[in-house]
Write a protein that holds these residues in place. Structure first.
Motif, PDB file in Angstrom:
ATOM      1  N   PRO A  37       0.824  -1.217   0.000  1.00  0.00           N
ATOM      2  CA  PRO A  37       0.000   0.000   0.000  1.00  0.00           C
ATOM      3  C   PRO A  37       0.856   1.264   0.000  1.00  0.00           C
ATOM      4  CG  PRO A  37       0.079  -0.947   2.201  1.00  0.00           C
ATOM      5  CD  PRO A  37       0.872  -1.870   1.312  1.00  0.00           C
ATOM      6  N   TYR A  38       0.359   2.282  -0.655  1.00  0.00           N
ATOM      7  CA  TYR A  38       0.983   3.598  -0.622  1.00  0.00           C
ATOM      8  C   TYR A  38      -0.107   4.637  -0.810  1.00  0.00           C
ATOM      9  CZ  TYR A  38       0.822   3.310  -5.778  1.00  0.00           C
ATOM     10  OH  TYR A  38       0.422   3.173  -7.089  1.00  0.00           O
ATOM     11  N   CYS A  39       0.229   5.893  -0.583  1.00  0.00           N
ATOM     12  CA  CYS A  39      -0.781   6.955  -0.618  1.00  0.00           C
ATOM     13  C   CYS A  39      -0.268   8.161  -1.392  1.00  0.00           C
ATOM     14  CB  CYS A  39      -1.128   7.437   0.796  1.00  0.00           C
ATOM     15  SG  CYS A  39      -1.593   6.155   1.955  1.00  0.00           S
ATOM     16  N   ARG A  40      -1.178   8.933  -1.879  1.00  0.00           N
ATOM     17  CA  ARG A  40      -0.813  10.283  -2.304  1.00  0.00           C
ATOM     18  C   ARG A  40      -0.457  11.042  -1.013  1.00  0.00           C
ATOM     19  NH1 ARG A  40      -5.091  13.100  -6.034  1.00  0.00           N
ATOM     20  NH2 ARG A  40      -6.330  12.910  -4.143  1.00  0.00           N
ATOM     21  N   GLY A  41       0.774  11.514  -0.965  1.00  0.00           N
ATOM     22  CA  GLY A  41       1.228  12.197   0.242  1.00  0.00           C
ATOM     23  C   GLY A  41       2.037  11.339   1.187  1.00  0.00           C
ATOM     24  N   ARG A  42       2.105  10.009   0.931  1.00  0.00           N
ATOM     25  CA  ARG A  42       2.913   9.132   1.783  1.00  0.00           C
ATOM     26  C   ARG A  42       3.318   7.892   1.009  1.00  0.00           C
ATOM     27  NH1 ARG A  42       2.637   3.779   3.395  1.00  0.00           N
ATOM     28  NH2 ARG A  42       0.456   3.964   4.035  1.00  0.00           N
ATOM     29  N   ILE A  43       4.638   7.735   0.817  1.00  0.00           N
ATOM     30  CA  ILE A  43       5.185   6.527   0.211  1.00  0.00           C
ATOM     31  C   ILE A  43       6.153   5.920   1.219  1.00  0.00           C
ATOM     32  CG2 ILE A  43       6.458   5.550  -1.715  1.00  0.00           C
ATOM     33  CD1 ILE A  43       5.561   7.900  -3.399  1.00  0.00           C
ATOM     34  N   TRP A  44       5.843   4.703   1.632  1.00  0.00           N
ATOM     35  CA  TRP A  44       6.512   4.082   2.769  1.00  0.00           C
ATOM     36  C   TRP A  44       6.501   5.063   3.927  1.00  0.00           C
ATOM     37  CZ3 TRP A  44       7.957   0.783  -1.380  1.00  0.00           C
ATOM     38  CH2 TRP A  44       7.840  -0.580  -1.057  1.00  0.00           C
ATOM     39  N   ASP A  45       7.637   5.459   4.490  1.00  0.00           N
ATOM     40  CA  ASP A  45       7.619   6.356   5.649  1.00  0.00           C
ATOM     41  C   ASP A  45       7.863   7.814   5.272  1.00  0.00           C
ATOM     42  OD1 ASP A  45       7.053   4.392   7.491  1.00  0.00           O
ATOM     43  OD2 ASP A  45       9.155   3.952   7.911  1.00  0.00           O
ATOM     44  N   VAL A  46       7.914   8.132   3.995  1.00  0.00           N
ATOM     45  CA  VAL A  46       8.188   9.509   3.564  1.00  0.00           C
ATOM     46  C   VAL A  46       6.873  10.256   3.385  1.00  0.00           C
ATOM     47  CG1 VAL A  46       9.214  10.956   1.782  1.00  0.00           C
ATOM     48  CG2 VAL A  46      10.334   8.816   2.452  1.00  0.00           C
ATOM     49  N   LEU A  47       6.722  11.350   4.122  1.00  0.00           N
ATOM     50  CA  LEU A  47       5.489  12.130   4.112  1.00  0.00           C
ATOM     51  C   LEU A  47       5.698  13.445   3.357  1.00  0.00           C
ATOM     52  CD1 LEU A  47       4.607  11.636   7.880  1.00  0.00           C
ATOM     53  CD2 LEU A  47       3.558  10.446   5.949  1.00  0.00           C
ATOM     54  N   GLU A  48       4.678  13.864   2.625  1.00  0.00           N
ATOM     55  CA  GLU A  48       4.711  15.129   1.902  1.00  0.00           C
ATOM     56  C   GLU A  48       4.078  16.239   2.735  1.00  0.00           C
ATOM     57  OE1 GLU A  48       3.238  15.111  -2.133  1.00  0.00           O
ATOM     58  OE2 GLU A  48       3.683  12.979  -2.356  1.00  0.00           O
ATOM     59  N   THR A  49       4.429  17.461   2.402  1.00  0.00           N
ATOM     60  CA  THR A  49       3.775  18.641   2.969  1.00  0.00           C
ATOM     61  C   THR A  49       2.497  18.927   2.186  1.00  0.00           C
ATOM     62  OG1 THR A  49       5.893  19.577   3.673  1.00  0.00           O
ATOM     63  CG2 THR A  49       4.038  21.102   3.453  1.00  0.00           C
ATOM     64  N   ASP A  50       1.448  19.262   2.909  1.00  0.00           N
ATOM     65  CA  ASP A  50       0.175  19.579   2.261  1.00  0.00           C
ATOM     66  C   ASP A  50       0.224  20.982   1.672  1.00  0.00           C
ATOM     67  OD1 ASP A  50      -2.478  19.749   1.459  1.00  0.00           O
ATOM     68  OD2 ASP A  50      -3.174  20.354   3.456  1.00  0.00           O
ATOM     69  N   GLN A  51       0.164  21.077   0.358  1.00  0.00           N
ATOM     70  CA  GLN A  51       0.133  22.355  -0.344  1.00  0.00           C
ATOM     71  C   GLN A  51      -1.116  22.471  -1.205  1.00  0.00           C
ATOM     72  OE1 GLN A  51       3.988  22.018  -2.330  1.00  0.00           O
ATOM     73  NE2 GLN A  51       4.988  23.145  -0.663  1.00  0.00           N
ATOM     74  N   GLY A  52      -2.139  21.713  -0.823  1.00  0.00           N
ATOM     75  CA  GLY A  52      -3.383  21.722  -1.578  1.00  0.00           C
ATOM     76  C   GLY A  52      -3.359  20.841  -2.810  1.00  0.00           C
ATOM     77  N   PHE A  83      -7.522 -10.938  11.020  1.00  0.00           N
ATOM     78  CA  PHE A  83      -6.428  -9.980  10.879  1.00  0.00           C
ATOM     79  C   PHE A  83      -6.076  -9.341  12.227  1.00  0.00           C
ATOM     80  CE2 PHE A  83      -6.172  -8.740   6.144  1.00  0.00           C
ATOM     81  CZ  PHE A  83      -6.498 -10.020   5.748  1.00  0.00           C
ATOM     82  N   PHE A  84      -7.018  -9.230  13.128  1.00  0.00           N
ATOM     83  CA  PHE A  84      -6.901  -8.581  14.434  1.00  0.00           C
ATOM     84  C   PHE A  84      -6.697  -7.073  14.254  1.00  0.00           C
ATOM     85  CE2 PHE A  84      -4.817  -7.137  18.345  1.00  0.00           C
ATOM     86  CZ  PHE A  84      -5.696  -7.632  19.287  1.00  0.00           C
ATOM     87  N   ALA A  85      -5.592  -6.686  13.647  1.00  0.00           N
ATOM     88  CA  ALA A  85      -5.324  -5.263  13.386  1.00  0.00           C
ATOM     89  C   ALA A  85      -4.340  -5.143  12.226  1.00  0.00           C
ATOM     90  CB  ALA A  85      -4.761  -4.574  14.630  1.00  0.00           C
ATOM     91  N   HIS A  86      -4.496  -4.068  11.455  1.00  0.00           N
ATOM     92  CA  HIS A  86      -3.640  -3.707  10.324  1.00  0.00           C
ATOM     93  C   HIS A  86      -3.997  -4.453   9.034  1.00  0.00           C
ATOM     94  CE1 HIS A  86      -1.395  -1.300  13.058  1.00  0.00           C
ATOM     95  NE2 HIS A  86      -1.047  -2.340  13.776  1.00  0.00           N
ATOM     96  N   MET A  87      -4.191  -3.674   7.983  1.00  0.00           N
ATOM     97  CA  MET A  87      -4.501  -4.133   6.631  1.00  0.00           C
ATOM     98  C   MET A  87      -5.960  -4.550   6.454  1.00  0.00           C
ATOM     99  SD  MET A  87      -1.445  -3.820   5.226  1.00  0.00           S
ATOM    100  CE  MET A  87      -1.453  -4.699   3.666  1.00  0.00           C
ATOM    101  N   GLU A  88      -6.728  -4.607   7.552  1.00  0.00           N
ATOM    102  CA  GLU A  88      -8.101  -5.095   7.418  1.00  0.00           C
ATOM    103  C   GLU A  88      -8.982  -4.162   6.590  1.00  0.00           C
ATOM    104  OE1 GLU A  88      -7.101  -2.653   9.980  1.00  0.00           O
ATOM    105  OE2 GLU A  88      -7.206  -4.429  11.256  1.00  0.00           O
ATOM    106  N   ILE A 111       3.010  -7.920   7.815  1.00  0.00           N
ATOM    107  CA  ILE A 111       3.520  -8.976   6.938  1.00  0.00           C
ATOM    108  C   ILE A 111       2.500 -10.104   6.820  1.00  0.00           C
ATOM    109  CG2 ILE A 111       5.267 -10.779   6.695  1.00  0.00           C
ATOM    110  CD1 ILE A 111       6.444  -8.120   6.034  1.00  0.00           C
ATOM    111  N   ARG A 112       2.040 -10.600   7.960  1.00  0.00           N
ATOM    112  CA  ARG A 112       1.080 -11.713   7.956  1.00  0.00           C
ATOM    113  C   ARG A 112      -0.215 -11.339   7.243  1.00  0.00           C
ATOM    114  NH1 ARG A 112      -2.208 -13.121  13.263  1.00  0.00           N
ATOM    115  NH2 ARG A 112      -3.305 -11.306  12.427  1.00  0.00           N
ATOM    116  N   ASN A 113      -0.751 -10.162   7.565  1.00  0.00           N
ATOM    117  CA  ASN A 113      -2.049  -9.772   7.018  1.00  0.00           C
ATOM    118  C   ASN A 113      -1.971  -9.396   5.548  1.00  0.00           C
ATOM    119  OD1 ASN A 113      -3.023 -10.236   9.554  1.00  0.00           O
ATOM    120  ND2 ASN A 113      -3.265  -8.081  10.095  1.00  0.00           N
ATOM    121  N   SER A 114      -0.843  -8.852   5.114  1.00  0.00           N
ATOM    122  CA  SER A 114      -0.671  -8.544   3.698  1.00  0.00           C
ATOM    123  C   SER A 114      -0.707  -9.825   2.877  1.00  0.00           C
ATOM    124  CB  SER A 114       0.652  -7.810   3.469  1.00  0.00           C
ATOM    125  OG  SER A 114       0.884  -7.610   2.087  1.00  0.00           O
ATOM    126  N   LEU A 115      -0.006 -10.853   3.350  1.00  0.00           N
ATOM    127  CA  LEU A 115      -0.018 -12.145   2.649  1.00  0.00           C
ATOM    128  C   LEU A 115      -1.412 -12.763   2.670  1.00  0.00           C
ATOM    129  CD1 LEU A 115       3.349 -13.579   4.018  1.00  0.00           C
ATOM    130  CD2 LEU A 115       2.901 -12.831   1.673  1.00  0.00           C
TER     131      LEU A 115
END
Length: 334
Positions: free
Chosen positions: A142-157, A190-195, A238-242
């Motif tokens: 998974p990745y996001c607009r504004g976040r790729i792995w642990d690198v976060l972007e500044t919100d500029q609209g 899953f308990f938590a994460h990725m659900e 890791i477990r839940n992604s698989l």
């Protein structure tokens, strides 16, 4: 049937509830519920005395994010058209709930939507959990607009738009109650994460869409229950992604993905070990072993997914290559 309910899952939240719940009460027009995952602190007493307008659902044990919402929301089944799932450490903004509900009402082919999620501690920066809308690559990362792995972007609209995404963040998402229960909610294994990503994937397989509405923003503290650097979180991811890939991909394609991920994540485990972080290294290995031991739990669910496959809305097939080899750190560079 009422229009909507904000439902907050709580576990030992006596420190975060006084900080974040006032904004929810001030800015929401929906009923407000707290599902308590058998807290051992004084958060229930705090809710009863300081926030008497909040309705409480008490669970007998800590069922995690997935099970906690599943069992708690059973009590609300048939009562609300829209369910708004909100982390206990999120600060909301005026009319946030009505604007998100209005978005879904305008687009009936969408099952759920998330707002723009910014960091509570650095309000100009996107938050890790969902940021400007979530996507998946071909290996299920998974990745996001504004976040790729642990690198976060500044919100500029740059992500103030609306669009179709692959998944909506569990930190703040509005979902049609009928769709949630039709899919039998989150996968409690899953308990938590990725659900939430798994649920959104199942919804997309069923023909529904997942949305992002950048006109609404909230602020997420993050790490209130489990730190992002926690080996336990790494193990669950890791477990839940698989497990998610095994459920939602074709079997032949899954084992190709499994092999590629195993190579990449074995390298990561070795790097952690060389750096002296034995716990993180063991968490990766444990994630793989636990998946292999438990994959039989998903066989019945797989039979329900007659037309499985990963449908990607995002721009990249192999995020690992773009991030670690090509050095791309922003969504606009992908």
């Amino acid at each position: 049937m009422k229009k909507s309910a904000v439902v907050i899952l709580n576990y030992n939240g006596e420190k975060v509830l006084p900080t974040f719940l006032p904004s929810v009460l001030a800015h929401s027009q929906s009923d407000i519920w707290v599902i308590d995952n058998s807290s051992t602190d004084s958060s229930l007493s705090l809710l009863e005395h300081e926030f008497p307008l909040v309705k409480i659902i008490r669970l007998s044990s800590n069922f995690g994010f997935a099970g906690g919402y599943n069992w708690g929301l059973e009590s609300l089944k048939g009562q609300y058209e829209f369910l708004i799932l909100l982390n206990s450490d999120v600060e909301v903004t005026p009319a946030w709930d009505q604007n998100l509900i209005g978005w879904l009402e305008r687009y009936p082919d969408y099952s759920c939507v998330q707002p723009k999620i910014l960091s509570w501690s650095d309000r100009e920066q996107f938050d890790y959990a969902g940021a400007g809308g979530g996507f998946l690559d071909s290996l299920g990362y998974p990745y996001c607009r504004g976040r790729i792995w642990d690198v976060l972007e500044t919100d500029q609209g740059q992500y103030d738009d609306s669009l179709t995404v692959d998944w909506a963040s569990g930190a703040c998402m509005v979902i049609r109650s009928a769709d949630f229960f039709e899919q039998e909610g989150f996968d409690a294994h899953f308990f938590a994460h990725m659900e939430e990503i798994d649920l959104c994937w199942r919804l997309r397989i069923s023909g529904k869409k997942i949305g992002y509405c950048g006109a609404v923003k909230v602020y997420h503290q993050g790490g209130a229950t489990l730190s992002r650097s926690s080996p336990k979180k790494l193990h669950l991811n890791i477990r839940n992604s698989l497990s998610m890939l095994y459920k939602n991909e074709s079997k032949s394609r899954f084992w190709m993905i499994f092999l590629l991920k195993w190579i990449l994540e074995s390298i990561s485990a070795l790097q952690f070990s060389l750096k002296g972080d034995k716990e993180a290294s063991r968490a990766i290995v444990k994630g793989y072993l636990d998946f292999l031991k438990s994959r039989h739990l998903f066989e019945n669910q797989m039979e329900k997914q007659k037309d499985r496959g990963i449908f990607r809305s995002g721009p990249v097939r192999f995020l690992f290559w773009h991030f670690f080899i090509l050095g791309k750190r922003k969504f606009s560079e992908l």
